[in-house]
Design a protein around this motif. Structure first.
Motif: not given
Length: 180
Positions: A13-16, A24-31
């Motif tokens: 979602t961002y690169v210098s 970047f985004e990641s989903q956890l097991k708790n959603n």
């Protein structure tokens, strides 16, 4: 066991502009969706020239990386694949650089050791993996080399990663660079 697949990664979602920071985004097991930052910082050590430490993790309250938190990712393989992909991109833009990873504790170092051992065949076309131990030089007079404070002068000893080396005999630092 972490399985690296460079074709199954999260999008940044961002690169210098100089490719030394990614988000970047990641989903956890708790959603819950969490933002993770990957950052490469030159360690500026004359004994390990051009080594950039890889840090990653969620943001803390000040916006810095909190690399000590334990997260339960829904897809840990994809998270680590993304981090390795970003490291390879960084290295392609900085071909004389080497990436270093220091487990902040033995559990993380054990994870990195097993990850490199397990994924060697898939990664060997892209990167060369290096293990680093530390040594103190024994002088000819039988004493050991000391630093300016009178303490043992530990020096890094990079060597090709020993894929037969057991995870109970962890390296002190893990490094890799492009396979050229």
């Amino acid at each position: 066991m972490i399985k690296i697949n460079l074709e199954n990664t999260f999008e940044a979602t961002y690169v210098s502009s100089n490719f030394d920071q990614y988000v970047f985004e990641s989903q956890l097991k708790n959603n819950k969706i969490i933002q993770l930052k990957v950052k490469f910082t030159n360690i500026v050590d004359s004994l390990l020239p051009n080594v950039f430490n890889l840090a990653f993790g969620p943001f803390d309250s000040t916006g810095k990386i909190d690399d000590s938190i334990n997260l339960n990712h829904r897809d840990s393989n994809k998270v680590f694949s993304t981090i390795i992909l970003f490291a390879i991109i960084f290295l392609k833009h900085n071909p004389i650089a080497t990436i270093g990873i220091d487990g902040s504790d033995d559990l993380r170092a054990h994870l990195y050791h097993r990850m490199f051992r397990y994924n060697y065949k898939d990664l060997r076309d892209f990167i060369v993996i290096i293990g680093v131990d530390w040594y103190v030089r024994l002088l000819r007079n039988g004493s050991i080399e000391l630093d300016d404070n009178g303490s043992a002068f530990f020096k890094p000893k990079p060597e090709p990663f020993d894929f037969q080396r057991k995870a109970t005999d962890l390296y002190r630092y893990y490094m890799f660079n492009l396979n050229q």
